[in-house]
Design a protein around this motif. Structure first.
Motif, mmCIF file in Angstrom:
data_model
loop_
_atom_site.group_PDB
_atom_site.id
_atom_site.type_symbol
_atom_site.label_atom_id
_atom_site.label_comp_id
_atom_site.label_asym_id
_atom_site.label_seq_id
_atom_site.Cartn_x
_atom_site.Cartn_y
_atom_site.Cartn_z
ATOM 1 N N ARG A 23 0.831 -1.217 0.000
ATOM 2 C CA ARG A 23 0.000 0.000 0.000
ATOM 3 C C ARG A 23 0.863 1.265 0.000
ATOM 4 N NH1 ARG A 23 -2.264 -4.079 -0.637
ATOM 5 N NH2 ARG A 23 -4.347 -4.732 0.088
ATOM 6 N N ALA A 62 0.284 4.291 2.678
ATOM 7 C CA ALA A 62 -0.054 3.825 4.036
ATOM 8 C C ALA A 62 0.869 4.454 5.077
ATOM 9 C CB ALA A 62 0.042 2.309 4.105
ATOM 10 N N VAL A 66 5.966 0.797 8.966
ATOM 11 C CA VAL A 66 6.032 0.547 10.418
ATOM 12 C C VAL A 66 7.055 -0.538 10.724
ATOM 13 C CG1 VAL A 66 4.712 -0.188 12.444
ATOM 14 C CG2 VAL A 66 3.657 1.309 10.751
ATOM 15 N N LYS A 251 -0.967 -7.407 14.085
ATOM 16 C CA LYS A 251 -2.303 -7.146 13.515
ATOM 17 C C LYS A 251 -3.404 -7.237 14.574
ATOM 18 C CE LYS A 251 -0.958 -8.799 8.921
ATOM 19 N NZ LYS A 251 -0.755 -7.485 8.287
HETATM 20 C C1 LCV Z 1 4.227 -1.340 6.849
HETATM 21 C C2 LCV Z 1 2.167 -1.829 5.932
HETATM 22 C C3 LCV Z 1 1.746 -0.550 6.264
HETATM 23 C C4 LCV Z 1 2.598 0.391 6.895
HETATM 24 N N1 LCV Z 1 3.839 -0.075 7.173
HETATM 25 O O1 LCV Z 1 -4.383 -3.561 3.284
HETATM 26 O O2 LCV Z 1 2.488 9.300 11.202
HETATM 27 S S1 LCV Z 1 3.011 8.331 12.152
HETATM 28 O O3 LCV Z 1 3.748 8.969 13.223
HETATM 29 O O4 LCV Z 1 1.982 7.409 12.624
HETATM 30 C C5 LCV Z 1 4.142 7.343 11.257
HETATM 31 C C6 LCV Z 1 4.971 6.536 12.176
HETATM 32 C C7 LCV Z 1 3.383 6.531 10.252
HETATM 33 O O5 LCV Z 1 3.200 6.965 9.140
HETATM 34 O O6 LCV Z 1 2.973 5.306 10.700
HETATM 35 C C8 LCV Z 1 2.176 4.520 9.721
HETATM 36 C C9 LCV Z 1 0.749 5.006 9.802
HETATM 37 N N2 LCV Z 1 -0.067 4.225 8.842
HETATM 38 C C10 LCV Z 1 -1.185 3.619 9.213
HETATM 39 O O7 LCV Z 1 -1.612 3.619 10.377
HETATM 40 C C11 LCV Z 1 -1.912 2.806 8.119
HETATM 41 C C12 LCV Z 1 -1.631 1.329 8.361
HETATM 42 N N3 LCV Z 1 -2.242 0.534 7.287
HETATM 43 C C13 LCV Z 1 -3.592 0.330 7.279
HETATM 44 O O8 LCV Z 1 -4.364 0.833 8.098
HETATM 45 C C14 LCV Z 1 -4.091 -0.519 6.146
HETATM 46 O O9 LCV Z 1 -2.975 -1.240 5.590
HETATM 47 C C15 LCV Z 1 -4.709 0.333 5.022
HETATM 48 C C16 LCV Z 1 -6.042 0.947 5.526
HETATM 49 C C17 LCV Z 1 -3.732 1.443 4.607
HETATM 50 C C18 LCV Z 1 -4.969 -0.585 3.803
HETATM 51 O O10 LCV Z 1 -5.751 -1.662 4.240
HETATM 52 P P1 LCV Z 1 -5.860 -2.947 3.290
HETATM 53 O O11 LCV Z 1 -6.801 -3.881 3.965
HETATM 54 O O12 LCV Z 1 -6.105 -2.520 1.910
HETATM 55 P P2 LCV Z 1 -3.667 -4.378 4.452
HETATM 56 O O13 LCV Z 1 -3.904 -3.767 5.759
HETATM 57 O O14 LCV Z 1 -3.984 -5.826 4.289
HETATM 58 O O15 LCV Z 1 -2.127 -4.149 4.094
HETATM 59 C C19 LCV Z 1 -1.542 -4.820 2.999
HETATM 60 C C20 LCV Z 1 -0.115 -5.090 3.399
HETATM 61 O O16 LCV Z 1 0.578 -3.844 3.571
HETATM 62 C C21 LCV Z 1 1.135 -3.779 4.849
HETATM 63 C C22 LCV Z 1 0.256 -4.683 5.706
HETATM 64 O O17 LCV Z 1 0.977 -5.089 6.852
HETATM 65 C C23 LCV Z 1 -0.013 -5.819 4.753
HETATM 66 O O18 LCV Z 1 1.147 -6.622 4.716
HETATM 67 P P3 LCV Z 1 0.966 -8.240 4.688
HETATM 68 O O19 LCV Z 1 0.274 -8.534 3.393
HETATM 69 O O20 LCV Z 1 2.377 -8.746 4.761
HETATM 70 O O21 LCV Z 1 0.144 -8.595 5.901
HETATM 71 N N4 LCV Z 1 1.105 -2.409 5.347
HETATM 72 C C24 LCV Z 1 0.066 -1.562 5.295
HETATM 73 N N5 LCV Z 1 0.384 -0.383 5.849
HETATM 74 N N6 LCV Z 1 2.279 1.645 7.217
HETATM 75 N N7 LCV Z 1 3.387 -2.220 6.197
#
Ligand code: LCV
Length: 259
Positions: A23, A62, A66, A251
């Protein structure tokens, strides 16, 4: 396989973030390719750049990768952190960078988008600033970017709730320049870029740098800086910071204890 696609045409350079299976999480590798592309654009004398994801994505970025955040005890958003490197590379690029935004923009992805000079988004796009969700102590530069872009009460709401805001609200706040439907946004953005590239690149580069320098001009005394860094250290040394990372990796929802 490259994590970005690039294209140059008529002094306009395009970077497409294309690491879709993660993402477009802003990993060191993805950021390295983007900053290298910007360097190439600079050498080629590009006069306007477009930063986007592929058409139709549900997630523009995304945010910070992380999995690359350090465990507790180390500042996760220090000067050398790759996200900080990317934000500076965009802000210091000598030509306007236009963010063409479709899908969700998360965390550090918001800061990357807001580091761009002009933002154009589709109606479905959203913006979420997420350090509180992860237990991360946002850094001074990031907070300043938000303070320069968003009225304080809304910046606080976004930081404290970590919830997405819709494009319409971002437009009302002046965070983005335009909302355009998915089937019009591309031609609109390249039309805007076309209006830029016929103007004086020297004049634009200097005005962009003047705006960057003046927008970041703040009186930060050593005491103020050290107090803020001390406060941030309490967070990145804490159980909650580690818990935020562990919960993301496992997760599951984090269980913050306030310590
Ligand atoms: C690593 C990821 C990530 C990701 N890192 O797909 O601003 S701060 O201070 O917070 C800063 C530290 C920061 O930017 O932190 C990150 C903030 N981001 C988030 O909170 C968003 C985290 N991601 C999500 O909420 C979901 O992935 C979204 C809504 C973006 C997409 O959901 P969707 O169902 O379409 P998945 O969650 O299944 O993600 C697909 C793959 O991408 C990885 C996630 O771990 C998964 O990997 P696997 O297939 O290996 O399980 N992924 C997503 N975001 N920020 N990895």
């Amino acid at each position: 396989m490259p994590l970005i696609l690039t294209e140059t045409q008529d002094a306009i350079g395009t970077i497409v973030m294309n690491h879709l299976q993660k993402r477009n999480a802003l990993s060191e590798a993805l950021i390295g390719e983007i900053t290298t592309a910007l360097e190439c654009f600079r050498e080629q004398g590009i006069r306007a750049a477009v930063l986007r994801a592929p058409a139709g994505v549900k997630v523009w970025s995304a945010g910070h990768d992380v999995s690359e955040l350090p465990d507790r005890g180390r500042d996760p958003l220090g000067w050398g952190d790759s996200l900080r490197v990317l934000v500076r590379a965009i802000q210091e690029f000598p030509a306007p960078v236009i963010a063409l935004i479709e899908g969700g923009v998360w965390g550090g992805g918001c800061e990357v988008a807001m580091a761009c000079d002009i933002l154009v988004a589709t109606p479905e796009a959203t913006f979420a600033i997420t350090p509180a969700k992860l237990g991360v102590p946002y850094n001074l530069g990031g907070i300043l970017t938000l303070m320069n872009m968003i009225p304080l009460p809304v910046a606080k709401e976004m930081l404290f709730t970590a919830q997405p805001i819709p494009t319409a609200q971002a437009l009302n706040l002046g965070v983005i320049n335009y909302i355009k439907p998915a089937d019009e946004i591309e031609s609109f953005v390249y039309g805007l870029a076309g209006q830029i590239v016929v103007n004086s690149p020297l004049s634009i580069a200097v005005m962009k740098e003047e705006l960057r320098l003046l927008a970041s001009a703040r009186t930060v005394t050593p005491e103020l800086f050290e107090r803020i860094q001390g406060l941030r250290r309490v967070v990145y040394d804490s159980h909650d910071y580690q818990e935020g990372l562990n919960a993301f990796r496992e997760k599951r929802k984090p269980r913050f204890r306030g310590e």
